[in-house]
Design an enzyme around this catalytic site. Structure first.
Site, PDB file in Angstrom:
ATOM      1  N   GLU A 163       0.768  -1.157   0.001  1.00 54.19           N
ATOM      2  CA  GLU A 163       0.175  -0.106  -0.001  1.00 54.19           C
ATOM      3  C   GLU A 163       0.959   1.284  -0.044  1.00 54.19           C
ATOM      4  O   GLU A 163       1.828   1.414   0.822  1.00 54.19           O
ATOM      5  CB  GLU A 163      -0.840  -0.110   1.183  1.00 54.19           C
ATOM      6  CG  GLU A 163      -1.682   1.300   1.692  1.00 54.19           C
ATOM      7  CD  GLU A 163      -2.623   1.848   0.455  1.00 54.19           C
ATOM      8  OE1 GLU A 163      -3.317   1.243   0.199  1.00 54.19           O
ATOM      9  OE2 GLU A 163      -2.478   3.079   0.205  1.00 54.19           O
ATOM     10  N   ARG A 200     -17.006   4.695   5.463  1.00 52.20           N
ATOM     11  CA  ARG A 200     -16.089   4.038   4.909  1.00 52.20           C
ATOM     12  C   ARG A 200     -15.004   3.668   5.971  1.00 52.20           C
ATOM     13  O   ARG A 200     -14.430   2.702   5.824  1.00 52.20           O
ATOM     14  CB  ARG A 200     -15.414   4.873   3.468  1.00 52.20           C
ATOM     15  CG  ARG A 200     -16.114   4.811   2.279  1.00 52.20           C
ATOM     16  CD  ARG A 200     -15.654   5.657   1.573  1.00 52.20           C
ATOM     17  NE  ARG A 200     -16.725   5.973   0.391  1.00 52.20           N
ATOM     18  CZ  ARG A 200     -16.354   5.372  -0.888  1.00 52.20           C
ATOM     19  NH1 ARG A 200     -15.523   4.760  -1.134  1.00 52.20           N
ATOM     20  NH2 ARG A 200     -17.265   5.538  -1.945  1.00 52.20           N
ATOM     21  N   ASP A 218     -11.785  -0.863  -8.675  1.00 51.23           N
ATOM     22  CA  ASP A 218     -11.517   0.254  -9.954  1.00 51.23           C
ATOM     23  C   ASP A 218     -10.533   0.331 -10.577  1.00 51.23           C
ATOM     24  O   ASP A 218     -10.177   0.971 -11.769  1.00 51.23           O
ATOM     25  CB  ASP A 218     -11.290   1.650  -8.934  1.00 51.23           C
ATOM     26  CG  ASP A 218     -12.927   2.083  -8.275  1.00 51.23           C
ATOM     27  OD1 ASP A 218     -13.790   1.643  -8.427  1.00 51.23           O
ATOM     28  OD2 ASP A 218     -12.895   3.296  -7.869  1.00 51.23           O
ATOM     29  N   ALA A 255     -18.284  -0.180  -5.157  1.00 47.78           N
ATOM     30  CA  ALA A 255     -17.459  -0.961  -4.247  1.00 47.78           C
ATOM     31  C   ALA A 255     -18.128  -2.466  -4.158  1.00 47.78           C
ATOM     32  O   ALA A 255     -17.286  -3.104  -3.836  1.00 47.78           O
ATOM     33  CB  ALA A 255     -17.728  -0.286  -2.909  1.00 47.78           C
ATOM     34  N   ARG A 300     -21.345  18.240  -2.561  1.00 49.08           N
ATOM     35  CA  ARG A 300     -21.855  17.536  -1.341  1.00 49.08           C
ATOM     36  C   ARG A 300     -22.138  18.244  -0.145  1.00 49.08           C
ATOM     37  O   ARG A 300     -21.252  19.209   0.287  1.00 49.08           O
ATOM     38  CB  ARG A 300     -20.809  16.537  -1.250  1.00 49.08           C
ATOM     39  CG  ARG A 300     -20.551  15.452  -2.262  1.00 49.08           C
ATOM     40  CD  ARG A 300     -19.341  14.740  -2.538  1.00 49.08           C
ATOM     41  NE  ARG A 300     -19.049  13.796  -1.266  1.00 49.08           N
ATOM     42  CZ  ARG A 300     -19.392  12.753  -1.359  1.00 49.08           C
ATOM     43  NH1 ARG A 300     -19.956  12.225  -2.454  1.00 49.08           N
ATOM     44  NH2 ARG A 300     -19.309  12.022  -0.343  1.00 49.08           N
TER      45      ARG A 300
END
Ligand SMILES: Cc1cc2nc3c(=O)[nH]c(=O)nc-3n(C[C@H](O)[C@H](O)[C@H](O)COP(=O)(O)OP(=O)(O)OC[C@H]3O[C@@H](n4cnc5c(N)ncnc54)[C@H](O)[C@@H]3O)c2cc1C
Length: 426
Positions: A36, A121, A316, A329, A201
């Site tokens: 990562e 999330r 993705d 997702a 948003r």
């Protein structure tokens, strides 16, 4: 526990796709390492909801993934809507026939076995991380490229180090370096595309929204459709806050594809939605004065394959989609379920890995590409830009067919079909 396989799997990227796959492989006693880029696993604080196909796929990955979902998920709509399995109610967001202050009527409803659920999330990721041993993750490992060397794959990282594995799965998101390595920097699929839509948003205290719009419209999941835009609402924070996302057409280009958000204002949003229904005007008026604006990108130029040799892409990285179906997702978790099933199959060995990945490609590519396409279609249809225009009955009929495809025949059937595909190929 003894390892079940003679090969080592490397996963690049630890988002929802990478982590669910790593957990599924670890649970099957397969040697897996996640590389990562960030210093720790983490997600942005936004919410995500899961369709029933995704929840079924969680169970295939590992019971712990489903338990994690159950622990952090809130079924946020009112009790009546939950009972009726309402995913979204649809109304006209633009209707000159409405008088001042008049609220729109519900035109139709899309249902889901899990109703309208909201998962934070970051909380979901925190629960997933607990299912993976610490030694399975390497942080600060931003991948630059991969190269197949004989029967192995070599990974090159930004810090100058390298590592090898028998198979590499790129779960490194919409700007995937694994995908670029597979198809080259000049390939059309190397970069994501702007869908020419952006989204404001905002958040509103739910009591305020209910006082202005009534308990139903102000407190539940609604989709307000209109010309060149649409606005959706759903409750978050255990029903204390109403989340507002207002999508709008943008005929220009997004200025910087490296930065997918910018700061906007309530005044700009109100201008974009000038002349819309009193409900839409009221919702936007109740948002904060400054709003974040998100550019909506996807992978409109599809990857020609989800695998080449011993390298594959998932989530993705393989099929980044605009968010209009609310299923991106979920498809990441379906990928993980299929990949884990195939890699754990008795026929899967170090020698057969390229064929295993071909079977994965055959099982997932068409569905992944369909989601990207269908989601773009939804974005246009919600904005009354498709052939049915503002005909809400036609929009309903179209949507029902598409949600049937998303919900599908279940994750078990999908994995069985992938196993059959592998058998045929060997
Ligand atoms: C506004 C919006 C709303 C959405 N709502 C929903 C919804 O309600 N329901 C739903 O199902 N989906 C939704 N989606 C889609 C969903 O968010 C994505 O499909 C999903 O999060 C993708 O997960 P991923 O693991 O494939 O990629 P990512 O989440 O992008 O994770 C990629 C990981 O790889 C790491 N990485 C990147 N590059 C490298 C590198 N070179 N080397 C090493 N590591 C790297 C990153 O740090 C990250 O940890 C929405 C999307 C958007 C934009």
């Amino acid at each position: 526990m003894a390892l079940t396989k003679d090969f080592q799997v490397a996963i690049v990227g630890g988002g929802i796709a990478g982590l669910t796959l790593a957990i599924a492989l670890h649970a099957r006693n397969i040697n897996v390492t996640v590389y990562e880029r960030a210093a720790a696993f983490g997600e942005i604080g936004a919410g995500v909801s899961f369709t029933p196909n995704a929840v079924e796929a969680m169970k295939v990955c590992h019971a712990g993934v489903f338990d994690a979902f159950e622990r952090v998920c809130t079924l946020v709509s009112s009790p009546e809507k939950r009972k009726a399995g309402v995913f979204f109610d649809y109304v006209k967001g633009y209707d000159p026939a409405l008088g001042p202050g008049e609220m729109p009527k519900i035109e139709f409803t899309i249902r889901s076995a899990y109703g309208q659920n909201a998962v934070h999330r970051a909380h979901f990721l925190d629960e997933l991380v607990k299912l993976l041993p610490a030694q399975a993750a390497r942080f600060g490992k931003g991948l630059t490229s991969v190269k197949q060397v004989g029967e192995e794959v070599e990974m090159f990282f930004e810090d100058g180090t390298t590592a090898r594995a028998d198979v590499v799965i790129g779960c490194d998101g919409i700007k995937s370096r694994v995908r670029r390595s597979m198809f080259g920097d000049d390939a059309p699929c190397a970069y994501p595309s702007y869908t020419h839509k952006y989204a404001y948003r905002g958040l509103i205290p739910i009591e305020k929204a209910k006082a202005a719009l009534g308990d139903d419209l102000g407190g539940n999941a609604f989709m307000h459709l209109g010309p060149n835009g649409h606005l959706l609402t759903f409750p978050v924070a255990h029903g204390k806050t109403l989340n507002v996302v207002a999508f709008h057409q943008d005929d220009g280009e997004w200025p910087d594809s490296e930065r997918l958000t910018r700061q906007g204002t309530r005044a700009q949003a109100l201008k974009d939605f000038e002349g819309w229904s009193p409900a839409v005007q009221a919702l936007l008026s109740m948002c904060d004065e400054t709003l974040s604006v998100w550019a909506i990108f996807d992978l409109a130029n599809p990857a020609p394959s989800f695998s080449i040799g011993r390298v594959a892409i998932s989530g993705d990285a393989a099929h980044a989609t605009s968010p209009h179906h609310g299923a991106g997702a979920g498809f990441c978790i379906e990928d993980a379920a299929v990949l884990a099933t195939l890699l754990a199959d008795p026929a899967s060995t170090r020698e057969t890995l390229p064929t295993v990945l071909e079977a994965y490609d055959a099982a997932r590519r068409e569905r992944g590409h369909w989601l990207v396409e269908s989601s773009r279609h939804l974005g246009r249809m919600y904005d009354w830009q498709e052939s049915m225009g503002s005909d809400m009955a036609a929009i309903h009929a179209d949507l029902e067919e598409r949600y049937k495809i998303i919900y599908g025949d279940g994750a078990d059937a999908m994995c069985d079909a992938a196993r059959e595909e592998l058998k045929k190929r060997l």
